[in-house]
Design an enzyme around this catalytic site. Structure first.
Site, PDB file in Angstrom:
ATOM      1  N   ASP A   8      45.572  39.793  31.163  1.00  0.00           N
ATOM      2  CA  ASP A   8      44.138  39.623  30.261  1.00  0.00           C
ATOM      3  C   ASP A   8      43.666  40.698  30.545  1.00  0.00           C
ATOM      4  OD1 ASP A   8      43.229  38.009  32.374  1.00  0.00           O
ATOM      5  OD2 ASP A   8      42.419  36.734  31.643  1.00  0.00           O
ATOM      6  N   HIS A   9      42.141  39.816  30.377  1.00  0.00           N
ATOM      7  CA  HIS A   9      41.465  41.774  31.420  1.00  0.00           C
ATOM      8  C   HIS A   9      41.288  41.495  32.750  1.00  0.00           C
ATOM      9  CE1 HIS A   9      38.805  38.099  30.030  1.00  0.00           C
ATOM     10  NE2 HIS A   9      38.176  37.740  31.354  1.00  0.00           N
ATOM     11  N   THR A  67      43.468  34.124  37.385  1.00  0.00           N
ATOM     12  CA  THR A  67      44.427  32.786  38.634  1.00  0.00           C
ATOM     13  C   THR A  67      45.874  32.213  38.745  1.00  0.00           C
ATOM     14  OG1 THR A  67      43.916  30.687  37.182  1.00  0.00           O
ATOM     15  CG2 THR A  67      42.200  31.183  38.691  1.00  0.00           C
TER      16      THR A  67
HETATM   17  C1  RB5 Z   1      39.522  34.311  32.539  1.00  0.00           C
HETATM   18  O1  RB5 Z   1      38.148  34.606  33.456  1.00  0.00           O
HETATM   19  C2  RB5 Z   1      40.180  33.624  32.957  1.00  0.00           C
HETATM   20  O2  RB5 Z   1      39.587  32.406  32.889  1.00  0.00           O
HETATM   21  C3  RB5 Z   1      41.627  34.102  33.500  1.00  0.00           C
HETATM   22  O3  RB5 Z   1      41.585  35.090  33.506  1.00  0.00           O
HETATM   23  C4  RB5 Z   1      42.406  32.837  33.890  1.00  0.00           C
HETATM   24  O4  RB5 Z   1      42.223  33.130  35.340  1.00  0.00           O
HETATM   25  C5  RB5 Z   1      42.563  31.669  33.098  1.00  0.00           C
HETATM   26  O5  RB5 Z   1      43.348  30.819  34.038  1.00  0.00           O
END
Ligand code: RB5
Length: 147
Positions: A8-9, A67
């Site tokens: 993801d980002h 995470t």
């Molecule tokens: C994004 O802000 C965050 O929630 C995502 O990357 C992850 O940690 C979710 O479990």
């Protein structure tokens, strides 16, 4: 091996670092995105990795979010995927040897780049040991099939 890598980002830079590292180990890498640091939803990218693995376009997958937790939960909803969320190399190795994990997840906000490389290296190097561990994997598959 061919490894699909998605993120993801929060993990764009980590994915770049890990992709380069995995290539340096002699593997082929397919990056499925996201390539943008604009806020996005981790399930989308986790599922893209899983589809590559299940479709045979990749031998294994790596999925990274902040995470590692959210993306691993999402990946584990995909039938046939055994995703592990690991913050250290011992669990990563054992997740292959005992649990036959086919997707490795970790958090770009949790582990540093060098630790992430060690986690990835142990995971890629390990092999499923079968035997009693296969019995347990079969039990997991039965749970999955019953839902
Ligand atoms: C994004 O802000 C965050 O929630 C995502 O990357 C992850 O940690 C979710 O479990």
């Amino acid at each position: 091996m061919k490894i699909a890598i998605g993120n993801d980002h929060s993990a764009v830079h980590m994915r770049e670092v890990i992709s380069e590292y995995v290539r340096s180990l002699g593997h082929e890498v397919e990056e499925v995105g996201t390539f943008s640091t604009q806020s996005t939803n981790y399930p989308e990218w986790g599922v893209k990795v899983c589809k590559k693995v299940l479709g045979g376009e990749a031998d294994l997958g790596i999925a990274i979010c902040g995470t590692g937790v959210g993306i691993s939960i999402a990946c584990n909803k995909v039938k046939g995927i055994r995703a592990c969320c690991c913050s250290e190399p011992y669990s990563a190795r054992l997740s292959r040897e005992h649990n036959n994990s086919n997707v490795l997840c970790f958090g770009a906000r949790v582990v540093g780049e060098e630790l992430a490389k060690m986690i990835v290296s142990e995971w890629l190097d390990a092999e499923f040991k079968g035997g009693r561990h296969q019995t347990r994997i079969d039990m997991i598959s039965e749970i999955e099939a019953g839902q």
